[in-house]
Design a protein around this motif. Structure first.
Motif, mmCIF file in Angstrom:
data_model
loop_
_atom_site.group_PDB
_atom_site.id
_atom_site.type_symbol
_atom_site.label_atom_id
_atom_site.label_comp_id
_atom_site.label_asym_id
_atom_site.label_seq_id
_atom_site.Cartn_x
_atom_site.Cartn_y
_atom_site.Cartn_z
ATOM 1 N N PRO A 21 16.729 37.923 28.244
ATOM 2 C CA PRO A 21 17.126 37.044 29.349
ATOM 3 C C PRO A 21 18.321 37.629 30.080
ATOM 4 O O PRO A 21 19.016 38.512 29.551
ATOM 5 C CB PRO A 21 17.486 35.733 28.645
ATOM 6 N N PRO A 22 18.590 37.185 31.280
ATOM 7 C CA PRO A 22 19.728 37.735 32.024
ATOM 8 C C PRO A 22 21.053 37.449 31.320
ATOM 9 O O PRO A 22 21.222 36.418 30.666
ATOM 10 C CB PRO A 22 19.649 37.019 33.370
ATOM 11 N N GLN A 23 21.970 38.389 31.460
ATOM 12 C CA GLN A 23 23.323 38.252 30.910
ATOM 13 C C GLN A 23 24.306 38.204 32.077
ATOM 14 O O GLN A 23 24.443 39.166 32.817
ATOM 15 C CB GLN A 23 23.645 39.437 29.992
ATOM 16 N N VAL A 24 24.979 37.069 32.215
ATOM 17 C CA VAL A 24 25.952 36.895 33.296
ATOM 18 C C VAL A 24 27.328 36.778 32.663
ATOM 19 O O VAL A 24 27.645 35.795 31.998
ATOM 20 C CB VAL A 24 25.633 35.649 34.146
ATOM 21 N N ASP A 25 28.155 37.818 32.852
ATOM 22 C CA ASP A 25 29.473 37.868 32.215
ATOM 23 C C ASP A 25 30.552 37.182 33.039
ATOM 24 O O ASP A 25 31.546 36.721 32.493
ATOM 25 C CB ASP A 25 29.876 39.327 31.965
ATOM 26 N N TRP A 26 30.391 37.152 34.361
ATOM 27 C CA TRP A 26 31.408 36.528 35.198
ATOM 28 C C TRP A 26 30.807 36.105 36.528
ATOM 29 O O TRP A 26 29.765 36.600 36.951
ATOM 30 C CB TRP A 26 32.612 37.453 35.423
ATOM 31 N N LEU A 27 31.499 35.157 37.139
ATOM 32 C CA LEU A 27 31.160 34.640 38.468
ATOM 33 C C LEU A 27 32.449 34.564 39.267
ATOM 34 O O LEU A 27 33.461 34.048 38.784
ATOM 35 C CB LEU A 27 30.528 33.246 38.342
ATOM 36 N N PHE A 28 32.429 35.095 40.489
ATOM 37 C CA PHE A 28 33.631 35.050 41.334
ATOM 38 C C PHE A 28 33.241 34.879 42.798
ATOM 39 O O PHE A 28 32.370 35.598 43.278
ATOM 40 C CB PHE A 28 34.467 36.321 41.172
ATOM 41 N N ASP A 106 40.105 26.615 50.605
ATOM 42 C CA ASP A 106 40.178 27.821 49.784
ATOM 43 C C ASP A 106 41.001 28.892 50.489
ATOM 44 O O ASP A 106 40.894 29.084 51.699
ATOM 45 C CB ASP A 106 38.777 28.374 49.514
ATOM 46 N N VAL A 107 41.820 29.600 49.700
ATOM 47 C CA VAL A 107 42.615 30.725 50.196
ATOM 48 C C VAL A 107 42.229 31.957 49.383
ATOM 49 O O VAL A 107 42.504 32.007 48.177
ATOM 50 C CB VAL A 107 44.122 30.450 50.062
ATOM 51 N N PRO A 108 41.561 32.953 49.963
ATOM 52 C CA PRO A 108 41.225 34.160 49.203
ATOM 53 C C PRO A 108 42.463 35.005 48.937
ATOM 54 O O PRO A 108 43.340 35.130 49.794
ATOM 55 C CB PRO A 108 40.233 34.889 50.110
ATOM 56 N N GLU A 109 42.529 35.561 47.747
ATOM 57 C CA GLU A 109 43.649 36.439 47.408
ATOM 58 C C GLU A 109 43.591 37.718 48.227
ATOM 59 O O GLU A 109 42.512 38.260 48.498
ATOM 60 C CB GLU A 109 43.605 36.801 45.923
ATOM 61 N N LYS A 110 44.773 38.210 48.628
ATOM 62 C CA LYS A 110 44.871 39.459 49.379
ATOM 63 C C LYS A 110 45.842 40.391 48.669
ATOM 64 O O LYS A 110 47.021 40.074 48.496
ATOM 65 C CB LYS A 110 45.331 39.198 50.821
ATOM 66 N N GLU A 111 45.337 41.518 48.229
ATOM 67 C CA GLU A 111 46.178 42.547 47.615
ATOM 68 C C GLU A 111 46.767 43.446 48.699
ATOM 69 O O GLU A 111 46.170 43.596 49.768
ATOM 70 C CB GLU A 111 45.346 43.386 46.635
ATOM 71 N N PRO A 112 47.933 44.076 48.471
ATOM 72 C CA PRO A 112 48.763 43.956 47.275
ATOM 73 C C PRO A 112 49.644 42.706 47.317
ATOM 74 O O PRO A 112 50.210 42.374 48.359
ATOM 75 C CB PRO A 112 49.611 45.228 47.312
ATOM 76 N N GLN A 130 41.686 31.404 45.399
ATOM 77 C CA GLN A 130 40.626 32.031 44.610
ATOM 78 C C GLN A 130 41.061 33.468 44.344
ATOM 79 O O GLN A 130 40.935 34.343 45.185
ATOM 80 C CB GLN A 130 39.293 31.994 45.371
ATOM 81 N N GLY A 131 41.621 33.704 43.157
ATOM 82 C CA GLY A 131 42.201 35.002 42.863
ATOM 83 C C GLY A 131 41.551 35.684 41.684
ATOM 84 O O GLY A 131 40.767 35.096 40.940
ATOM 85 N N LYS A 132 41.896 36.958 41.528
ATOM 86 C CA LYS A 132 41.385 37.766 40.424
ATOM 87 C C LYS A 132 42.495 38.687 39.942
ATOM 88 O O LYS A 132 43.148 39.354 40.744
ATOM 89 C CB LYS A 132 40.184 38.593 40.888
ATOM 90 N N LEU A 133 42.719 38.702 38.632
ATOM 91 C CA LEU A 133 43.686 39.621 38.049
ATOM 92 C C LEU A 133 42.961 40.918 37.717
ATOM 93 O O LEU A 133 42.031 40.922 36.914
ATOM 94 C CB LEU A 133 44.319 39.023 36.794
ATOM 95 N N GLY A 134 43.394 42.004 38.349
ATOM 96 C CA GLY A 134 42.751 43.289 38.137
ATOM 97 C C GLY A 134 43.110 43.881 36.790
ATOM 98 O O GLY A 134 43.888 43.329 36.011
ATOM 99 N N ALA A 135 42.519 45.025 36.505
ATOM 100 C CA ALA A 135 42.779 45.694 35.236
ATOM 101 C C ALA A 135 44.238 46.138 35.149
ATOM 102 O O ALA A 135 44.896 46.383 36.155
ATOM 103 C CB ALA A 135 41.848 46.894 35.088
ATOM 104 N N GLY A 136 44.739 46.229 33.918
ATOM 105 C CA GLY A 136 46.107 46.682 33.723
ATOM 106 C C GLY A 136 47.100 45.557 33.826
ATOM 107 O O GLY A 136 46.811 44.413 33.499
#
Length: 221
Positions: A21-28, A106-112, A130-136
């Protein structure tokens, strides 16, 4: 008496191999303001296209041509709060994901936006970032104005939505002085409630540790 004996060899029947079956690890992003539309993406292992389901018929999820992308339309009368959505195909269904329907824009996150000097400005409150923490060692920083007497309520939804992270929130004034900190509230997700005593600009910092914890102590995406 003549006896005729017919012996037939049995040939193996080849069946198609069972597909996973499908594997869904994340939704953003994991939410959308009611009465609006957003473009969302999923990650994991799955064939395309996928079928979708939501616990409210006014949450419509439509697959795009590009693999992993969906258009999510939320009706204006959908109840605010967490909802369940599913992604499935003929081989089965992925576990449900939590999708938040909000009332605020909703306010989309803007890097940096990692440092106080490059904080992302949120010009109108209330708002849902609606934000996302990147790697590191990613730390997201947001700046907004408050007036004396106003009460700030800042809440992060991640662990409650099935995201493997232990987040924290830190509030500072424009000079960098720490005013309030919260690590865990109703779950591993943090929540700040603070009454402003002076007009001015304020800074909210967001970071997270990996969960379950490991031997490192660094912030993690």
């Amino acid at each position: 008496m003549n006896i005729r004996v017919f012996i037939a060899g049995l040939l193996p029947v080849l069946l198609p191999a069972a597909q996973a079956p499908p594997q869904v690890d994340w939704l953003f992003p994991i939410g959308t303001q009611r009465g609006s539309q957003s473009l969302a993406q999923i990650g994991g292992k799955f064939a395309w296209p996928l079928k979708t389901w939501a616990d409210d018929p006014d949450i419509k999820i439509t697959g795009e041509k590009k693999k992993g992308f969906f258009k999510i339309t939320v009706g204006k009368d959908v109840m605010p709060g967490p909802h369940l959505v599913r992604f499935y195909d003929a081989n089965g269904t992925a576990p449900p994901r939590v999708f938040f329907v909000g009332k605020a824009p909703d306010v989309p996150e803007k890097e940096p936006n990692n440092e106080m000097l490059e904080a992302q400005s949120v010009t109108k409150l209330p708002a849902v970032v609606q934000g996302k923490l990147g790697a590191g060692d990613d730390v997201d920083v947001y700046q907004f104005k408050l007036k004396a007497g106003q009460t700030l309520v800042a809440q992060l939804d991640a662990y409650a939505a099935g995201v493997s992270m232990d987040a924290l929130l830190m509030l500072r004034d424009a000079r960098g002085t720490k005013l309030m900190f919260n690590h865990d509230a109703h779950s591993l997700d943090p929540r700040l409630v603070w009454q402003c005593n002076q007009d001015g600009d304020y800074i909210l910092q967001v970071a997270a540790f990996k969960f379950p914890a490991n031997s490192t102590s660094s912030f993690s995406g």
